[in-house]
Write a protein that holds these residues in place. Structure first.
Motif, PDB file in Angstrom:
ATOM      1  N   ARG A  36      18.898 -19.241  36.008  1.00 61.06           N
ATOM      2  CA  ARG A  36      20.129 -18.031  35.813  1.00 61.06           C
ATOM      3  C   ARG A  36      19.649 -17.454  34.390  1.00 61.06           C
ATOM      4  NH1 ARG A  36      26.169 -19.611  36.369  1.00 61.06           N
ATOM      5  NH2 ARG A  36      25.640 -19.642  38.647  1.00 61.06           N
ATOM      6  N   LEU A  37      19.754 -16.169  34.620  1.00 56.28           N
ATOM      7  CA  LEU A  37      19.622 -15.184  33.267  1.00 56.28           C
ATOM      8  C   LEU A  37      20.752 -14.684  32.872  1.00 56.28           C
ATOM      9  CD1 LEU A  37      16.381 -13.222  34.225  1.00 56.28           C
ATOM     10  CD2 LEU A  37      16.623 -15.285  33.130  1.00 56.28           C
ATOM     11  N   SER A  38      21.163 -14.614  31.291  1.00 57.48           N
ATOM     12  CA  SER A  38      22.195 -13.816  30.837  1.00 57.48           C
ATOM     13  C   SER A  38      21.562 -13.140  29.751  1.00 57.48           C
ATOM     14  CB  SER A  38      23.368 -14.663  30.442  1.00 57.48           C
ATOM     15  OG  SER A  38      23.903 -15.271  31.711  1.00 57.48           O
ATOM     16  N   PHE A  39      22.382 -12.066  29.366  1.00 61.55           N
ATOM     17  CA  PHE A  39      21.995 -11.192  28.165  1.00 61.55           C
ATOM     18  C   PHE A  39      23.221 -10.524  27.583  1.00 61.55           C
ATOM     19  CE2 PHE A  39      20.308  -7.471  26.114  1.00 61.55           C
ATOM     20  CZ  PHE A  39      19.381  -7.795  25.420  1.00 61.55           C
ATOM     21  N   LEU A  40      23.169 -10.751  26.063  1.00 62.20           N
ATOM     22  CA  LEU A  40      24.352 -10.278  25.375  1.00 62.20           C
ATOM     23  C   LEU A  40      23.840 -10.043  23.776  1.00 62.20           C
ATOM     24  CD1 LEU A  40      27.299  -9.587  25.071  1.00 62.20           C
ATOM     25  CD2 LEU A  40      27.532 -11.940  24.552  1.00 62.20           C
ATOM     26  N   ASP A  41      24.068  -8.888  23.500  1.00 60.20           N
ATOM     27  CA  ASP A  41      23.776  -8.563  21.995  1.00 60.20           C
ATOM     28  C   ASP A  41      22.361  -8.783  21.524  1.00 60.20           C
ATOM     29  OD1 ASP A  41      26.335  -7.663  21.504  1.00 60.20           O
ATOM     30  OD2 ASP A  41      27.083  -9.314  20.899  1.00 60.20           O
ATOM     31  N   GLY A  42      21.307  -8.628  22.400  1.00 60.71           N
ATOM     32  CA  GLY A  42      19.971  -8.920  22.154  1.00 60.71           C
ATOM     33  C   GLY A  42      19.371 -10.185  22.380  1.00 60.71           C
ATOM     34  N   VAL A  43      20.313 -11.246  22.854  1.00 61.39           N
ATOM     35  CA  VAL A  43      19.961 -12.617  23.139  1.00 61.39           C
ATOM     36  C   VAL A  43      19.644 -12.671  24.652  1.00 61.39           C
ATOM     37  CG1 VAL A  43      20.565 -14.959  22.870  1.00 61.39           C
ATOM     38  CG2 VAL A  43      21.069 -13.129  20.756  1.00 61.39           C
ATOM     39  N   LEU A  44      18.556 -13.030  25.015  1.00 63.68           N
ATOM     40  CA  LEU A  44      18.430 -13.745  26.577  1.00 63.68           C
ATOM     41  C   LEU A  44      18.569 -15.142  26.596  1.00 63.68           C
ATOM     42  CD1 LEU A  44      17.006 -13.439  29.153  1.00 63.68           C
ATOM     43  CD2 LEU A  44      14.627 -13.557  28.338  1.00 63.68           C
ATOM     44  N   GLU A  45      19.550 -15.245  27.580  1.00 62.96           N
ATOM     45  CA  GLU A  45      19.744 -16.763  27.781  1.00 62.96           C
ATOM     46  C   GLU A  45      18.844 -17.186  29.184  1.00 62.96           C
ATOM     47  OE1 GLU A  45      23.915 -18.733  27.461  1.00 62.96           O
ATOM     48  OE2 GLU A  45      23.719 -18.589  29.575  1.00 62.96           O
ATOM     49  N   ILE A  46      18.370 -18.322  29.014  1.00 64.23           N
ATOM     50  CA  ILE A  46      17.701 -18.912  30.303  1.00 64.23           C
ATOM     51  C   ILE A  46      18.259 -20.108  30.673  1.00 64.23           C
ATOM     52  CG2 ILE A  46      15.487 -19.441  31.650  1.00 64.23           C
ATOM     53  CD1 ILE A  46      14.064 -17.593  29.832  1.00 64.23           C
ATOM     54  N   GLN A  47      18.699 -20.230  31.690  1.00 63.43           N
ATOM     55  CA  GLN A  47      19.378 -21.642  31.866  1.00 63.43           C
ATOM     56  C   GLN A  47      19.025 -22.122  33.510  1.00 63.43           C
ATOM     57  OE1 GLN A  47      23.759 -21.804  31.562  1.00 63.43           O
ATOM     58  NE2 GLN A  47      23.596 -24.022  31.200  1.00 63.43           N
ATOM     59  N   LYS A  48      18.677 -23.281  33.263  1.00 61.37           N
ATOM     60  CA  LYS A  48      18.185 -24.089  34.535  1.00 61.37           C
ATOM     61  C   LYS A  48      19.698 -24.013  35.551  1.00 61.37           C
ATOM     62  CE  LYS A  48      16.163 -28.184  36.491  1.00 61.37           C
ATOM     63  NZ  LYS A  48      15.762 -29.429  35.838  1.00 61.37           N
ATOM     64  N   MET A  49      19.523 -23.881  36.787  1.00 60.13           N
ATOM     65  CA  MET A  49      20.572 -24.059  37.565  1.00 60.13           C
ATOM     66  C   MET A  49      21.192 -25.365  37.386  1.00 60.13           C
ATOM     67  SD  MET A  49      21.012 -21.063  38.898  1.00 60.13           S
ATOM     68  CE  MET A  49      22.094 -21.003  40.356  1.00 60.13           C
ATOM     69  N   PRO A  50      22.658 -25.211  37.594  1.00 55.48           N
ATOM     70  CA  PRO A  50      23.459 -26.448  36.936  1.00 55.48           C
ATOM     71  C   PRO A  50      23.186 -27.532  38.056  1.00 55.48           C
ATOM     72  CG  PRO A  50      24.865 -24.530  37.602  1.00 55.48           C
ATOM     73  CD  PRO A  50      23.599 -24.132  37.951  1.00 55.48           C
ATOM     74  N   GLY A  51      23.650 -28.839  37.607  1.00 58.43           N
ATOM     75  CA  GLY A  51      23.487 -30.044  38.302  1.00 58.43           C
ATOM     76  C   GLY A  51      24.687 -30.294  39.041  1.00 58.43           C
ATOM     77  N   ARG A  52      24.706 -31.516  39.751  1.00 51.99           N
ATOM     78  CA  ARG A  52      25.611 -32.106  40.611  1.00 51.99           C
ATOM     79  C   ARG A  52      27.158 -31.727  40.206  1.00 51.99           C
ATOM     80  NH1 ARG A  52      26.817 -34.876  45.222  1.00 51.99           N
ATOM     81  NH2 ARG A  52      28.555 -36.415  45.114  1.00 51.99           N
ATOM     82  N   LYS A  53      27.410 -32.432  38.992  1.00 49.82           N
ATOM     83  CA  LYS A  53      28.648 -32.378  38.527  1.00 49.82           C
ATOM     84  C   LYS A  53      29.340 -31.082  38.201  1.00 49.82           C
ATOM     85  CE  LYS A  53      31.557 -33.772  34.461  1.00 49.82           C
ATOM     86  NZ  LYS A  53      31.472 -34.147  32.940  1.00 49.82           N
ATOM     87  N   HIS A  54      28.418 -30.002  37.866  1.00 42.43           N
ATOM     88  CA  HIS A  54      28.726 -28.711  37.846  1.00 42.43           C
ATOM     89  C   HIS A  54      29.147 -28.111  39.347  1.00 42.43           C
ATOM     90  CE1 HIS A  54      28.084 -24.333  37.704  1.00 42.43           C
ATOM     91  NE2 HIS A  54      28.252 -24.314  36.327  1.00 42.43           N
ATOM     92  N   GLU A  55      28.486 -28.217  40.206  1.00 47.49           N
ATOM     93  CA  GLU A  55      28.227 -27.766  41.474  1.00 47.49           C
ATOM     94  C   GLU A  55      29.634 -28.282  42.176  1.00 47.49           C
ATOM     95  OE1 GLU A  55      26.157 -24.742  42.758  1.00 47.49           O
ATOM     96  OE2 GLU A  55      26.558 -24.899  40.614  1.00 47.49           O
TER      97      GLU A  55
END
Length: 191
Positions: A36-55
């Motif tokens: 999952r990609l996010s972007f704000l104020d010049g910062v690219l955030e790359i995050q692995k898709m969430p795990g079981r607890k999250h989902e």
């Protein structure tokens, strides 16, 4: 505070110093399953898709919120983790769950975030730039709600979009160990 193995696995990677144009150039190359990609104020955030607890938490909250909206007759469209972006605001974000309330909406009215790991971009700031009217965060077994006022979010104790929703009941049912039992208890309480 102890960080669990699951939390460590899903901590976001941050790449500061990018322009919007650089991000848009990189985006197709980073658009891969499980990221999952996010972007704000010049910062690219790359995050692995969430795990079981999250989902499982996301699924529970979604089921309860949708049961409530159907029970009280609110017309809604689940937009799930729809990618929201604004070139003007130089922001890109995907909520964990989101909903359009009413018909013919251009974007979600409610965004819900399940926070398991810390760090990353300022999600509330991202939603402010996207002009999302209400944002909920589930973190450490607690709901925090925010409503957009002019240019800033204000923390609220009750949802303004779902004004009749009993937040204590919702929280109690989110935390129940059995999904079906949680839905049944919630449904009987709002009937």
């Amino acid at each position: 505070m102890t960080i669990t193995v699951e939390e460590k696995l899903y901590e976001p990677l941050l790449f500061p110093g990018l322009t919007w144009e650089q991000f848009k150039t990189l985006e197709p190359m980073l658009d891969v399953p499980g990221v999952r990609l996010s972007f704000l104020d010049g910062v690219l955030e790359i995050q692995k898709m969430p795990g079981r607890k999250h989902e499982t938490t996301k699924g529970r909250i979604g089921a309860l919120v949708e049961a409530y909206m159907m029970a009280v007759g609110i017309d809604f469209t689940p937009t799930e983790s729809l990618t929201l972006e604004s070139e003007i605001g130089k922001v890109r974000r995907e909520a964990d769950k989101s909903y359009e309330l009413g018909t013919n909406r251009n974007q979600p009215d409610l965004a819900i975030e399940i926070v398991i790991t810390s760090g990353g971009i300022d999600k509330l700031k991202a939603y402010k730039r996207l002009r999302i009217p209400e944002v909920w965060f589930w973190e450490k077994d607690k709901l925090s709600l925010y409503a957009l006022r002019e240019q800033e979010y204000e923390q609220i104790s009750r949802s303004e979009l779902l004004s009749g929703l009993d937040m204590a009941l919702l929280t109690r049912c989110i935390m129940m160990p059995n999904h079906v039992q949680a839905i049944r208890e919630f449904m009987s309480a709002i009937a």
